[in-house]
Design a protein around this motif. Structure first.
Motif, PDB file in Angstrom:
ATOM      1  N   GLY A 212     -10.910   1.244 -22.128  1.00 21.47           N
ATOM      2  CA  GLY A 212     -10.724   2.410 -21.272  1.00 21.47           C
ATOM      3  C   GLY A 212     -10.358   2.084 -19.839  1.00 21.47           C
ATOM      4  O   GLY A 212     -10.226   2.998 -19.010  1.00 21.47           O
ATOM      5  N   SER A 213     -10.195   0.800 -19.522  1.00 24.92           N
ATOM      6  CA  SER A 213      -9.872   0.424 -18.141  1.00 24.92           C
ATOM      7  C   SER A 213      -8.474   0.895 -17.778  1.00 24.92           C
ATOM      8  O   SER A 213      -7.540   0.839 -18.581  1.00 24.92           O
ATOM      9  CB  SER A 213      -9.955  -1.088 -17.977  1.00 24.92           C
ATOM     10  N   ARG A 214      -8.327   1.357 -16.544  1.00 22.25           N
ATOM     11  CA  ARG A 214      -7.014   1.759 -16.034  1.00 22.25           C
ATOM     12  C   ARG A 214      -6.486   0.748 -15.018  1.00 22.25           C
ATOM     13  O   ARG A 214      -5.517   1.018 -14.322  1.00 22.25           O
ATOM     14  CB  ARG A 214      -7.099   3.134 -15.387  1.00 22.25           C
ATOM     15  N   LEU A 215      -7.139  -0.361 -14.961  1.00 29.28           N
ATOM     16  CA  LEU A 215      -6.711  -1.409 -14.027  1.00 29.28           C
ATOM     17  C   LEU A 215      -5.436  -2.061 -14.548  1.00 29.28           C
ATOM     18  O   LEU A 215      -5.407  -2.572 -15.666  1.00 29.28           O
ATOM     19  CB  LEU A 215      -7.821  -2.451 -13.881  1.00 29.28           C
ATOM     20  N   GLY A 216      -4.379  -2.022 -13.755  1.00 28.99           N
ATOM     21  CA  GLY A 216      -3.124  -2.612 -14.165  1.00 28.99           C
ATOM     22  C   GLY A 216      -3.054  -4.076 -13.774  1.00 28.99           C
ATOM     23  O   GLY A 216      -3.805  -4.553 -12.912  1.00 28.99           O
ATOM     24  N   PHE A 217      -2.128  -4.801 -14.394  1.00 27.33           N
ATOM     25  CA  PHE A 217      -2.025  -6.221 -14.080  1.00 27.33           C
ATOM     26  C   PHE A 217      -1.336  -6.458 -12.739  1.00 27.33           C
ATOM     27  O   PHE A 217      -1.397  -7.560 -12.201  1.00 27.33           O
ATOM     28  CB  PHE A 217      -1.351  -6.976 -15.222  1.00 27.33           C
ATOM     29  N   GLY A 218      -0.694  -5.426 -12.185  1.00 26.30           N
ATOM     30  CA  GLY A 218      -0.259  -5.525 -10.793  1.00 26.30           C
ATOM     31  C   GLY A 218      -1.459  -5.628  -9.867  1.00 26.30           C
ATOM     32  O   GLY A 218      -1.457  -6.415  -8.915  1.00 26.30           O
TER      33      GLY A 218
ATOM     34  N   ALA B 289       0.833  -1.204   0.000  1.00 29.94           N
ATOM     35  CA  ALA B 289       0.000   0.000   0.000  1.00 29.94           C
ATOM     36  C   ALA B 289       0.866   1.252   0.000  1.00 29.94           C
ATOM     37  O   ALA B 289       0.602   2.217  -0.733  1.00 29.94           O
ATOM     38  CB  ALA B 289      -0.924  -0.010   1.212  1.00 29.94           C
ATOM     39  N   ARG B 290       1.900   1.247   0.804  1.00 34.47           N
ATOM     40  CA  ARG B 290       2.796   2.405   0.878  1.00 34.47           C
ATOM     41  C   ARG B 290       3.502   2.645  -0.456  1.00 34.47           C
ATOM     42  O   ARG B 290       3.614   3.785  -0.916  1.00 34.47           O
ATOM     43  CB  ARG B 290       3.832   2.182   1.981  1.00 34.47           C
ATOM     44  N   VAL B 291       3.967   1.586  -1.081  1.00 33.90           N
ATOM     45  CA  VAL B 291       4.670   1.715  -2.361  1.00 33.90           C
ATOM     46  C   VAL B 291       3.717   2.212  -3.442  1.00 33.90           C
ATOM     47  O   VAL B 291       4.057   3.098  -4.234  1.00 33.90           O
ATOM     48  CB  VAL B 291       5.302   0.369  -2.770  1.00 33.90           C
ATOM     49  N   ASP B 292       2.507   1.659  -3.495  1.00 31.05           N
ATOM     50  CA  ASP B 292       1.547   2.050  -4.526  1.00 31.05           C
ATOM     51  C   ASP B 292       1.149   3.516  -4.372  1.00 31.05           C
ATOM     52  O   ASP B 292       0.994   4.238  -5.362  1.00 31.05           O
ATOM     53  CB  ASP B 292       0.314   1.146  -4.456  1.00 31.05           C
ATOM     54  N   LEU B 293       0.980   3.967  -3.150  1.00 26.58           N
ATOM     55  CA  LEU B 293       0.655   5.378  -2.921  1.00 26.58           C
ATOM     56  C   LEU B 293       1.807   6.290  -3.334  1.00 26.58           C
ATOM     57  O   LEU B 293       1.592   7.412  -3.789  1.00 26.58           O
ATOM     58  CB  LEU B 293       0.324   5.607  -1.447  1.00 26.58           C
TER      59      LEU B 293
ATOM     60  N   PRO C  12      -3.972   5.190  -7.382  1.00 24.85           N
ATOM     61  CA  PRO C  12      -3.626   3.794  -7.080  1.00 24.85           C
ATOM     62  C   PRO C  12      -4.838   3.013  -6.591  1.00 24.85           C
ATOM     63  O   PRO C  12      -5.620   3.509  -5.781  1.00 24.85           O
ATOM     64  CB  PRO C  12      -2.575   3.925  -5.971  1.00 24.85           C
ATOM     65  N   LEU C  13      -4.992   1.799  -7.100  1.00 22.18           N
ATOM     66  CA  LEU C  13      -6.089   0.927  -6.663  1.00 22.18           C
ATOM     67  C   LEU C  13      -5.640  -0.045  -5.575  1.00 22.18           C
ATOM     68  O   LEU C  13      -6.459  -0.535  -4.800  1.00 22.18           O
ATOM     69  CB  LEU C  13      -6.649   0.147  -7.860  1.00 22.18           C
ATOM     70  N   GLY C  14      -4.334  -0.318  -5.506  1.00 21.58           N
ATOM     71  CA  GLY C  14      -3.836  -1.299  -4.546  1.00 21.58           C
ATOM     72  C   GLY C  14      -4.297  -1.066  -3.115  1.00 21.58           C
ATOM     73  O   GLY C  14      -4.781  -2.005  -2.460  1.00 21.58           O
ATOM     74  N   PRO C  15      -4.180   0.164  -2.583  1.00 18.46           N
ATOM     75  CA  PRO C  15      -4.649   0.393  -1.208  1.00 18.46           C
ATOM     76  C   PRO C  15      -6.132   0.064  -1.012  1.00 18.46           C
ATOM     77  O   PRO C  15      -6.514  -0.476   0.023  1.00 18.46           O
ATOM     78  CB  PRO C  15      -4.375   1.886  -0.994  1.00 18.46           C
TER      79      PRO C  15
END
Length: 217
Positions: free
Chosen positions: A144-150, A84-88, A201-204
């Motif tokens: 149009g999706s911005r969802l990454g494969f990460g 979460a910290r890295v993604d932010l 970021p979506l990860g958090p």
């Protein structure tokens, strides 16, 4: 779970929180894309990460209770705090960290299932990972999706403990992150803090949703 056990888990979480900033700095790299939240000037608040980690650990302990997979879930949560910290910081979910979380989840849940004599729960975990990964692959492939494969890989990893906890927790953990993320985006757009092309970021949100799911189900 006894009060003494919860205090011990809170202390363990606080210790993890002390390490989280150190580990996250090794994976956070500069990103050329404009961030929604540019890194502010460093402000020394060494108590924030320990408090957040302690709250995460205690919340999971209360929700999961004496489940044999609790140590595994706490270990995955510890890696999740770093992610979460890295993604932010740089809009990245580093593969090595996601892989560590996945190996901890898969290996730990396999061990817990064998020791507890509940192989069916392991099948539920594997099913949860499959459903979560497949659902996010479809979302990532939408126009149009911005969802990454990460994000896709992290969702599949989080599907393991959520599937272990049951389909209700899994479905909540799949839907809630997107509700939280969507609400945040709408709020920031309304406040004119971001524009439509701003990357968030979506990860958090995936991690918060996975944390809240067992608390709400």
């Amino acid at each position: 779970m006894s009060a003494a056990a919860l205090v011990s888990i809170a202390l363990l979480g606080a210790l993890v929180g002390l390490v989280v900033p150190l580990v996250s700095r090794r994976f956070a790299t500069a990103d050329p894309r404009p961030l929604a939240f540019p890194p502010p000037r460093p402000v020394r608040r060494p108590w924030v990460d320990p408090m957040v980690a302690a709250s995460v650990f205690v919340g999971l302990a209360v929700a999961v209770g004496d489940d044999p997979a609790l140590p595994v879930i706490l270990a995955v949560a510890a890696v999740g705090l770093v992610l979460a910290r890295v993604d932010l910081a740089c809009l990245r979910l580093p593969d090595p960290l996601v892989l560590v979380a996945g190996l901890l989840a898969l290996g730990g849940l396999t061990t817990a299932a064998l020791l507890a004599g509940t192989p069916g729960r392991l099948l539920g975990a594997l099913g949860g990972a499959t459903v979560a990964g497949a659902a996010h692959v479809l979302l990532a492939l939408l126009p149009g999706s911005r969802l990454g494969f990460g994000d896709v890989k992290l969702a599949a990893v989080l599907g393991l403990p959520l599937g272990w906890l049951g389909w209700e927790a899994l479905l909540t953990g799949l839907l809630l992150p997107h509700v939280l993320h969507g609400g945040l985006v709408l709020g920031l757009l309304a406040a004119r803090k971001v524009h439509r092309n701003t990357l968030l970021p979506l990860g958090p949100a995936l991690l918060v949703g996975a944390w809240l799911a067992p608390l709400l189900t």
